[in-house]
Design a protein around this motif. Structure first.
Motif, short mmCIF file in Angstrom:
data_model
loop_
_atom_site.label_atom_id
_atom_site.label_comp_id
_atom_site.label_asym_id
_atom_site.label_seq_id
_atom_site.Cartn_x
_atom_site.Cartn_y
_atom_site.Cartn_z
N ASP A 26 32.94 44.71 33.05
CA ASP A 26 34.25 44.13 33.36
C ASP A 26 35.19 45.24 33.82
OD1 ASP A 26 33.52 41.57 32.66
OD2 ASP A 26 34.12 41.83 30.56
N GLN A 97 38.05 35.36 39.12
CA GLN A 97 36.63 35.13 38.88
C GLN A 97 35.90 36.39 38.42
OE1 GLN A 97 35.97 33.47 42.91
NE2 GLN A 97 35.22 31.62 41.90
N SER A 98 36.37 37.55 38.86
CA SER A 98 35.64 38.79 38.56
C SER A 98 36.02 39.40 37.23
CB SER A 98 35.88 39.82 39.67
OG SER A 98 37.25 40.18 39.72
N SER A 99 37.10 38.90 36.61
CA SER A 99 37.53 39.44 35.31
C SER A 99 37.67 38.33 34.30
CB SER A 99 38.87 40.19 35.47
OG SER A 99 38.77 41.22 36.41
N PRO A 100 36.54 37.73 33.88
CA PRO A 100 36.60 36.56 32.99
C PRO A 100 37.16 36.85 31.61
CG PRO A 100 34.35 37.33 33.23
CD PRO A 100 35.16 38.10 34.23
N SER A 101 37.24 38.13 31.23
CA SER A 101 37.78 38.44 29.91
C SER A 101 39.17 39.06 29.97
CB SER A 101 36.83 39.40 29.18
OG SER A 101 36.69 40.61 29.91
N GLY A 136 37.84 27.86 36.29
CA GLY A 136 37.23 28.88 35.44
C GLY A 136 38.17 29.37 34.36
N VAL A 137 39.46 29.45 34.68
CA VAL A 137 40.44 29.84 33.68
C VAL A 137 40.49 28.80 32.56
CG1 VAL A 137 42.89 30.28 33.26
CG2 VAL A 137 41.82 31.14 35.34
N ARG A 140 37.78 29.06 29.86
CA ARG A 140 37.70 30.23 28.99
C ARG A 140 37.94 29.85 27.53
NH1 ARG A 140 40.78 35.31 31.93
NH2 ARG A 140 39.93 35.00 34.05
#
Length: 398
Positions: A26, A97-101, A136-137, A140
């Motif tokens: 990440d 999308q690239s930083s799901p956390s 996607g958000v 989470r």
């Protein structure tokens, strides 16, 4: 190359590799360097060391010291790169999308600002990543309500501009649960946006199972009715539209009635603010939906406000509203033959209004139902209007 593979390559291009932690992959929040010169995210390398490892994960060299030195230069570069203020909508969506956390709020706030600008909204509407990234958000875990509300408020205008295109993917249990959490909040703007998204998901989901899934999630129907009770017409309009979109399955109609849909719609119809607007028309449509099941017809007949409110509004809103009103009155007065409903309609001058409607440009089906109602109302009126033919010549429609 498959769709998923192409998406992964896009992410690699958009996120510089040296911004990623070698352990978690990440984007690093707090980059620190080991004595080997390799930089990691602090939380990841601390976990590695605390679990008994004494080597550098990237080089596998034994560490003479486990001191962690903050990499301020890299931290600043990441901050500059991740600042959403100057990034394009496309870049912002891919960062989500690239930083799901990572914390999505800064990006979501910028996307929300963009969605209120015509040019920015057009870019979001045209970007195929918009719905997946914002959904996607919502998927989470442990996401705060503020972030969910921001995602919902950014997503709703995109779906409205697309006329619901892409909304079918939102009819899954996890997304609907997040939208329900927003509906339970206190932000009226966010609750309206959540209802609009749910309506789009229900309207584009042809399968009854998906509509049932949405309607059966927790107390979602009750929350939509709470939205309808709001004084602001936009809130009532959004709640009613969503309820109607969810209503095709009979099971859902019954649950709506049990949740109090008839009473809520009746009270809206008698509110001065709902004199002739879209909300009044949709309230009559919801009444029509309720009248298609026996539970709904019973609720309409038992509610002392319902029939008088329907009769009172039927000639004051729109042509569509008049047809909705006729269907309801026909269902309870002619089909159900409820004496209370017949008397309430007669007291509200229902016969005269049906005579007026018969002279308007209504559909053949509505005209036939109106003719059936005239027979019922003339008997109930006990001679108050003795001749339809003679009276009708003096009536001009509104």
């Amino acid at each position: 190359m498959g769709r998923r593979s192409r998406g992964r390559e896009d992410l690699e291009v958009n996120v510089p590799s040296f911004f990623r932690c070698p352990i978690s992959l990440d984007v690093m929040k707090s980059p620190v360097s080991l004595c080997t010169g390799v930089t990691y995210d602090r939380s990841s390398i601390q976990t590695w060391i605390e679990t008994g490892h004494n080597t550098c994960p990237a080089t596998m060299q034994v560490l003479p010291t486990t001191d962690l030195v903050p990499n301020h230069t890299l931290h600043r570069l990441i901050q500059l790169w991740s600042s959403p203020s100057s990034a394009s909508p496309s870049v912002l969506l891919r960062r989500l999308q690239s930083s799901p956390s990572g914390d999505p709020l800064p990006i979501l706030r910028t996307l929300l600002d963009l969605s209120t600008d015509p040019h920015g909204l057009r870019e979001l509407v045209d970007d195929p990543a918009a719905v997946p990234a914002l959904q996607g958000v919502l998927l989470r875990e442990d996401l705060g309500l503020e972030a969910m509300e921001a995602a919902v408020c950014a997503l709703s205008p995109v779906l409205l501009a697309r006329h619901g295109d892409g909304a079918e993917s939102l009819a899954d249990s996890l997304t609907v649960s997040s939208l329900l959490a927003v509906l339970k909040g206190e932000s009226l703007e966010s609750r309206i946006a959540a209802a609009e998204i749910l309506e789009a998901a229900a309207a584009t989901s042809a399968a009854a199972e998906r509509k049932l899934l949405i309607a059966g999630t927790g107390d979602l129907l009750a929350e939509l009715l709470r939205l309808v009770r709001e004084e602001e017409e936009a809130a009532a309009d959004a709640g009613l539209s969503c309820l109607v979109a969810l209503s095709p399955p009979r099971q859902t109609r019954v649950e709506m009635v049990r949740a109090g849909a008839v009473a809520v719609a009746s009270k809206l119809l008698v509110r001065p603010a709902a004199a002739g607007g879209s909300a009044a028309e949709k309230a009559l449509k919801l009444m029509e939906v309720a009248s298609t099941c026996s539970e709904g017809r019973a609720a309409i007949c038992e509610d002392p406000v319902a029939v008088p409110a329907i009769v009172g509004k039927m000639m004051k809103v729109s042509a569509a509203a008049r047809e909705h009103a006729v269907v309801v009155l026909w269902s309870v007065c002619y089909l159900f033959r409820d004496r209370r409903a017949q008397e309430a309609a007669t007291r509200g001058n229902g016969l005269m209004k049906i005579l007026l409607l018969m002279q308007s440009n209504c559909s053949p089906a509505t005209r036939q139902m109106a003719a059936d109602l005239i027979k019922i109302f003339r008997v109930s009126a006990k001679g108050r209007l003795t001749s339809y033919d003679s009276m009708a010549t003096h009536i001009t429609p509104f």
